[in-house]
Design a protein around this motif. Structure first.
Motif, short mmCIF file in Angstrom:
data_model
loop_
_atom_site.label_atom_id
_atom_site.label_comp_id
_atom_site.label_asym_id
_atom_site.label_seq_id
_atom_site.Cartn_x
_atom_site.Cartn_y
_atom_site.Cartn_z
N TYR A 55 -0.65 -3.37 6.95
CA TYR A 55 -1.86 -2.58 6.67
C TYR A 55 -2.69 -3.24 5.58
N LEU A 56 -2.04 -3.62 4.48
CA LEU A 56 -2.77 -4.26 3.39
C LEU A 56 -3.33 -5.62 3.81
N SER A 57 -2.57 -6.37 4.57
CA SER A 57 -3.04 -7.67 5.05
C SER A 57 -4.27 -7.51 5.94
N ASP A 58 -4.23 -6.54 6.81
CA ASP A 58 -5.33 -6.34 7.76
C ASP A 58 -6.58 -5.75 7.10
N THR A 59 -6.40 -4.89 6.10
CA THR A 59 -7.56 -4.19 5.53
C THR A 59 -8.07 -4.80 4.22
N ILE A 60 -7.20 -5.30 3.37
CA ILE A 60 -7.62 -5.74 2.04
C ILE A 60 -7.47 -7.25 1.85
N PHE A 61 -6.30 -7.78 2.15
CA PHE A 61 -6.02 -9.17 1.80
C PHE A 61 -6.83 -10.18 2.59
N SER A 62 -7.47 -9.76 3.65
CA SER A 62 -8.31 -10.66 4.44
C SER A 62 -9.72 -10.82 3.86
N VAL A 63 -10.03 -10.08 2.80
CA VAL A 63 -11.37 -10.15 2.19
C VAL A 63 -11.57 -11.52 1.54
N GLU A 64 -12.68 -12.15 1.85
CA GLU A 64 -13.04 -13.45 1.30
C GLU A 64 -13.22 -13.36 -0.21
N GLY A 65 -12.64 -14.29 -0.94
CA GLY A 65 -12.82 -14.34 -2.39
C GLY A 65 -11.61 -13.88 -3.18
N ILE A 66 -10.60 -13.35 -2.50
CA ILE A 66 -9.38 -12.94 -3.19
C ILE A 66 -8.49 -14.16 -3.38
N GLU A 67 -8.06 -14.36 -4.61
CA GLU A 67 -7.21 -15.51 -4.92
C GLU A 67 -5.73 -15.12 -4.98
N ARG A 68 -5.45 -13.94 -5.55
CA ARG A 68 -4.06 -13.52 -5.75
C ARG A 68 -4.01 -12.01 -5.88
N THR A 69 -2.91 -11.41 -5.48
CA THR A 69 -2.74 -9.96 -5.61
C THR A 69 -1.35 -9.63 -6.15
N LEU A 70 -1.26 -8.45 -6.71
CA LEU A 70 0.02 -7.89 -7.16
C LEU A 70 0.05 -6.44 -6.67
N THR A 71 1.00 -6.14 -5.80
CA THR A 71 1.10 -4.81 -5.21
C THR A 71 2.21 -4.03 -5.87
N THR A 72 1.91 -2.78 -6.28
CA THR A 72 2.88 -1.89 -6.88
C THR A 72 3.01 -0.66 -6.00
N MET A 73 4.21 -0.44 -5.48
CA MET A 73 4.47 0.73 -4.65
C MET A 73 4.83 1.88 -5.58
N THR A 74 4.54 3.09 -5.16
CA THR A 74 4.88 4.28 -5.95
C THR A 74 5.91 5.12 -5.21
N PHE A 75 6.66 5.89 -6.01
CA PHE A 75 7.70 6.76 -5.46
C PHE A 75 7.64 8.09 -6.18
N THR A 76 8.20 9.11 -5.59
CA THR A 76 8.22 10.43 -6.20
C THR A 76 8.98 10.38 -7.51
N ALA A 77 8.41 10.99 -8.55
CA ALA A 77 9.07 11.03 -9.85
C ALA A 77 10.29 11.94 -9.80
N PHE A 78 11.16 11.78 -10.72
CA PHE A 78 12.41 12.55 -10.79
C PHE A 78 12.10 13.98 -10.56
#
Length: 78
Positions: A55-78
């Motif tokens: 999903y991220l590759s198809d929608t965001i990472f294909s945008v011209e001009g992006i050099e590098r990304t760092l993805t942080t996934m979230t989870f339900t808190a305790f």
């Protein structure tokens, strides 16, 4: 929906173009310009039936001009 944060480092001089291209896709929840190592911070909700990487590759990472990304996934808190 899975909440994911993506930090985006753009090629020099491309941050505005990248931000505009992402905004036009209308898939994000929030998009911010940031200071530091990364230029943009994106908050996006990935549909549960979608593979996050694809999903991220198809929608965001294909945008011209992006050099590098760092993805942080979230989870339900305790």
């Amino acid at each position: 929906m899975q909440c994911v944060f993506v930090q985006i480092q753009c090629k020099p001089g491309q941050a505005y173009k990248v931000a505009d291209a992402i905004a036009l896709k209308e898939v994000h929840s929030e998009l911010y310009s940031t200071s530091g190592q990364y230029d943009l911070l994106l908050k996006i909700y990935v549909p549960k039936d979608q593979d996050i990487g694809h999903y991220l590759s198809d929608t965001i990472f294909s945008v011209e001009g992006i050099e590098r990304t760092l993805t942080t996934m979230t989870f339900t808190a305790f």
